[in-house]
Design a protein around this motif. Structure first.
Motif, mmCIF file in Angstrom:
data_model
loop_
_atom_site.group_PDB
_atom_site.id
_atom_site.type_symbol
_atom_site.label_atom_id
_atom_site.label_comp_id
_atom_site.label_asym_id
_atom_site.label_seq_id
_atom_site.Cartn_x
_atom_site.Cartn_y
_atom_site.Cartn_z
ATOM 1 N N SER A 7 0.823 -1.210 0.000
ATOM 2 C CA SER A 7 0.000 0.000 0.000
ATOM 3 C C SER A 7 0.855 1.258 0.000
ATOM 4 O O SER A 7 0.549 2.233 -0.700
ATOM 5 N N MET A 8 1.946 1.249 0.752
ATOM 6 C CA MET A 8 2.809 2.428 0.812
ATOM 7 C C MET A 8 3.499 2.681 -0.528
ATOM 8 O O MET A 8 3.601 3.823 -0.980
ATOM 9 N N ILE A 9 3.965 1.614 -1.174
ATOM 10 C CA ILE A 9 4.604 1.778 -2.490
ATOM 11 C C ILE A 9 3.586 2.286 -3.503
ATOM 12 O O ILE A 9 3.857 3.221 -4.272
ATOM 13 N N SER A 10 2.395 1.675 -3.499
ATOM 14 C CA SER A 10 1.346 2.069 -4.438
ATOM 15 C C SER A 10 0.926 3.523 -4.240
ATOM 16 O O SER A 10 0.523 4.199 -5.196
ATOM 17 N N GLY A 11 1.028 3.992 -3.006
ATOM 18 C CA GLY A 11 0.629 5.361 -2.724
ATOM 19 C C GLY A 11 1.727 6.377 -2.944
ATOM 20 O O GLY A 11 1.480 7.499 -3.411
ATOM 21 N N PHE A 12 2.972 6.005 -2.658
ATOM 22 C CA PHE A 12 4.073 6.969 -2.709
ATOM 23 C C PHE A 12 4.584 7.215 -4.121
ATOM 24 O O PHE A 12 4.839 8.351 -4.516
ATOM 25 N N VAL A 13 4.735 6.161 -4.919
ATOM 26 C CA VAL A 13 5.354 6.273 -6.254
ATOM 27 C C VAL A 13 4.577 7.191 -7.201
ATOM 28 O O VAL A 13 5.186 7.921 -7.993
ATOM 29 N N PRO A 14 3.215 7.216 -7.175
ATOM 30 C CA PRO A 14 2.491 8.026 -8.172
ATOM 31 C C PRO A 14 2.576 9.536 -7.980
ATOM 32 O O PRO A 14 2.021 10.269 -8.817
ATOM 33 N N PHE A 15 3.208 10.052 -6.922
ATOM 34 C CA PHE A 15 3.163 11.486 -6.637
ATOM 35 C C PHE A 15 3.444 12.352 -7.866
ATOM 36 O O PHE A 15 2.587 13.075 -8.358
ATOM 37 N N LEU A 16 4.666 12.305 -8.363
ATOM 38 C CA LEU A 16 5.061 13.154 -9.486
ATOM 39 C C LEU A 16 4.362 12.767 -10.789
ATOM 40 O O LEU A 16 3.871 13.643 -11.503
ATOM 41 N N PRO A 17 4.305 11.469 -11.146
ATOM 42 C CA PRO A 17 3.610 11.123 -12.392
ATOM 43 C C PRO A 17 2.156 11.588 -12.416
ATOM 44 O O PRO A 17 1.677 12.080 -13.442
ATOM 45 N N ALA A 18 1.461 11.466 -11.293
ATOM 46 C CA ALA A 18 0.045 11.845 -11.256
ATOM 47 C C ALA A 18 -0.127 13.349 -11.451
ATOM 48 O O ALA A 18 -1.014 13.798 -12.182
ATOM 49 N N PHE A 19 0.722 14.135 -10.802
ATOM 50 C CA PHE A 19 0.615 15.587 -10.945
ATOM 51 C C PHE A 19 0.939 16.016 -12.374
ATOM 52 O O PHE A 19 0.278 16.891 -12.951
ATOM 53 N N PHE A 20 1.955 15.392 -12.962
ATOM 54 C CA PHE A 20 2.330 15.697 -14.342
ATOM 55 C C PHE A 20 1.188 15.359 -15.296
ATOM 56 O O PHE A 20 0.859 16.136 -16.210
ATOM 57 N N LEU A 21 0.564 14.219 -15.106
ATOM 58 C CA LEU A 21 -0.553 13.815 -15.960
ATOM 59 C C LEU A 21 -1.756 14.736 -15.784
ATOM 60 O O LEU A 21 -2.478 15.026 -16.754
ATOM 61 N N ALA A 22 -1.985 15.215 -14.562
ATOM 62 C CA ALA A 22 -3.100 16.133 -14.315
ATOM 63 C C ALA A 22 -2.897 17.440 -15.072
ATOM 64 O O ALA A 22 -3.839 18.004 -15.643
ATOM 65 N N ARG A 23 -1.664 17.942 -15.095
ATOM 66 C CA ARG A 23 -1.370 19.175 -15.827
ATOM 67 C C ARG A 23 -1.575 18.980 -17.321
ATOM 68 O O ARG A 23 -2.126 19.847 -18.006
ATOM 69 N N LEU A 24 -1.129 17.848 -17.822
ATOM 70 C CA LEU A 24 -1.356 17.553 -19.236
ATOM 71 C C LEU A 24 -2.845 17.477 -19.546
ATOM 72 O O LEU A 24 -3.305 17.932 -20.597
ATOM 73 N N VAL B 80 -3.422 6.810 -19.406
ATOM 74 C CA VAL B 80 -2.064 6.398 -19.024
ATOM 75 C C VAL B 80 -2.074 5.477 -17.799
ATOM 76 O O VAL B 80 -1.406 4.438 -17.802
ATOM 77 N N PRO B 81 -2.795 5.803 -16.712
ATOM 78 C CA PRO B 81 -2.806 4.884 -15.558
ATOM 79 C C PRO B 81 -3.338 3.497 -15.885
ATOM 80 O O PRO B 81 -2.924 2.512 -15.256
ATOM 81 N N LEU B 82 -4.243 3.407 -16.860
ATOM 82 C CA LEU B 82 -4.792 2.094 -17.222
ATOM 83 C C LEU B 82 -3.707 1.166 -17.760
ATOM 84 O O LEU B 82 -3.790 -0.058 -17.597
ATOM 85 N N VAL B 83 -2.671 1.738 -18.391
ATOM 86 C CA VAL B 83 -1.540 0.925 -18.830
ATOM 87 C C VAL B 83 -0.820 0.340 -17.625
ATOM 88 O O VAL B 83 -0.448 -0.842 -17.602
ATOM 89 N N GLY B 84 -0.623 1.163 -16.582
ATOM 90 C CA GLY B 84 0.001 0.681 -15.352
ATOM 91 C C GLY B 84 -0.817 -0.399 -14.678
ATOM 92 O O GLY B 84 -0.271 -1.379 -14.149
ATOM 93 N N TYR B 85 -2.133 -0.232 -14.685
ATOM 94 C CA TYR B 85 -3.010 -1.257 -14.138
ATOM 95 C C TYR B 85 -2.811 -2.580 -14.872
ATOM 96 O O TYR B 85 -2.679 -3.646 -14.256
ATOM 97 N N VAL C 226 5.551 -0.289 -10.791
ATOM 98 C CA VAL C 226 5.111 -0.096 -12.177
ATOM 99 C C VAL C 226 3.759 0.619 -12.207
ATOM 100 O O VAL C 226 3.550 1.579 -12.962
ATOM 101 N N TYR C 227 2.860 0.154 -11.366
ATOM 102 C CA TYR C 227 1.528 0.766 -11.257
ATOM 103 C C TYR C 227 1.637 2.249 -10.922
ATOM 104 O O TYR C 227 0.959 3.100 -11.512
ATOM 105 N N GLY C 228 2.520 2.578 -9.991
ATOM 106 C CA GLY C 228 2.665 3.967 -9.565
ATOM 107 C C GLY C 228 3.306 4.863 -10.596
ATOM 108 O O GLY C 228 2.944 6.039 -10.730
#
Length: 427
Positions: free
Chosen positions: A65-82, A94-99, A125-127
């Motif tokens: 749970s900690m890995i799944s929660g911590f890793v997406p920080f920067l990628p998620a913010f970058f994707l939100a801006r895009l 993009v996240p669906l590919v990780g899923y 990978v998911y994150g």
């Protein structure tokens, strides 16, 4: 922003796939650590062996749970801006590919008998592809941009309703599908395989069918030359009423946003902390659930999405948004308090029934937040909220887990002090 969006098929299929994966992962972890604990030379009693397994399982789930929660920080913010600047499909696709990739790794763990710790790599990978933070923030941003302010709470809770129905169907059938493979080493192959297939469908649908027009910077609140929105006050049609003229409207909006963020984060910490412990709790005594019962238990949790939707639909006609939020928080608090005393399966479902409005706060808070910012900032607002949830969860998850483990040790010590150990017969 005007858009043509039919996100419900994606939300439905993705959540069915997620429910399959959750049951499959939990059962694979339980079986792998059950083998480890039963072969351990340190296991000299039933209670001790069960406690050892629960510690191993809860530690695994905590780290995952900690890995799944911590890793997406920067990628998620970058994707939100895009998503805000170019196309709102980006933070969904993009996240669906990780899923897909992470679920595929669980399939290999089952088929090739890889170590279950490979799933820590799957969580990375998911994150890296944005994870749930990016995916769900993207769905909420798209739904907010395509709805009228007066109906936004209902629009968002309707998305949650689809999510809940899908989770219910997926959960209640997941245990049966898991048990379809009689060969124990390959139990879960069909379940996880279907999960991977559904994610492929979601990604294909999002790429080829989901259509969104370009983003425009249109305000989501009253124009700046008008008076501020009075936070928490709604008219008979659930639209925000207008406060008396004030020169501090910007400050008022900022304070409202901060208060909404604080309330949402504190509530999410309470919910996620309790829900993270439940899987470890139900597979041990006194419940000792198997795959089918785990599926039923998860399905009971998803019924809450349906009752919460009905609650918002009815309450929004006569109550303010803030009142609905309080009702939802009280509902969750009451149910989780009863859950602390559960010792029989029927008691678990009674506790779950008391949570019937527990999902009301989050979509209502998101609706209020969306009314404080421009439409072109929905993505950033929702991803900041989702990342805040993740940070809080990563920080508090070890605390909840260690408290749970310490409580288990105390109970085992108390029982063995009264009854003594019963040694297992030797081979």
């Amino acid at each position: 922003m005007s858009c043509i969006e039919f996100t419900e098929p994606v939300v439905f299929a993705a959540q069915v796939a997620s429910a399959f994966y959750d049951t499959g992962l939990l059962m694979v972890v339980k079986e792998r650590y059950n083998v480890t604990s039963s072969n351990s030379s340190l296991t000299n009693s039933t209670d001790h062996g069960d406690n050892e397994q629960q510690t191993a399982v809860s530690d695994f789930l905590m780290i995952y749970s900690m890995i799944s929660g911590f890793v997406p920080f920067l990628p998620a913010f970058f994707l939100a801006r895009l998503g805000d600047k170019r196309n709102r499909k980006i933070p969904i696709c993009v996240p669906l590919v990780g899923y897909m990739l992470s679920r595929l790794m669980l399939l290999f763990v089952i088929l090739l008998q890889w170590s279950v710790k490979v799933m820590f790599g799957a969580a990375v990978v998911y994150g890296l592809f944005g994870g749930f933070s990016s995916y769900w923030a993207g769905v909420m941003a798209l739904a907010s941009a395509g709805s009228d302010e007066t109906q936004r709470s209902i629009r968002l809770i309707r998305i949650e309703l689809v999510y809940g129905i899908a989770g219910f169907i997926g959960s209640i059938s997941s245990g049966h599908i898991f048990n379809m493979f009689l060969v124990s080493q390959h139990q879960g192959v069909m379940l996880v395989g279907i999960s991977v297939f559904l994610y492929i469908f979601c990604w294909s649908y999002s790429i080829s069918v989901l259509k969104v027009t370009s983003t425009e910077s249109t305000p989501a609140i009253l124009p700046h030359d008008q008076t501020a929105v009075n936070f928490g006050t709604t008219g008979p049609d659930n639209a925000p009423t207008v406060a008396d003229g004030s020169s501090t409207s910007g400050t008022f909006d900022l304070i409202s946003i901060v208060l909404l963020f604080a309330g949402a984060i504190l509530y999410d910490v309470s919910v996620s902390g309790a829900m993270d412990i439940l899987p470890s709790f139900v597979i041990k005594e006194p419940l000792s659930w198997g795959a089918e019962q785990i599926g039923y238990g998860n399905a009971a949790g998803f019924v809450i999405f349906i009752t919460s939707f009905l609650g918002v639909y009815v309450f929004s006609k006569c109550l303010r948004d803030t009142t609905m939020i309080i009702i939802g928080m009280v509902s969750f608090g009451t149910g989780i308090l009863v859950m602390a005393f559960v010792r029989k399966t029927y008691m678990f479902y009674i506790a779950r029934a008391l949570n019937l409005f527990a999902l009301i706060p989050m979509p209502t808070i998101r609706s209020l937040l969306s009314k404080q910012v421009q439409g072109s900032s929905y993505g950033k607002m929702f991803i900041l909220l989702q990342i805040s949830f993740t940070i809080a969860s990563v920080a508090t998850s070890p605390i909840f887990t260690k408290i749970y483990q310490a409580t288990l040790v105390c109970i085992v010590g108390y029982r063995t002090g009264r009854h003594g150990y019963t040694r297992l017969p030797s081979n």
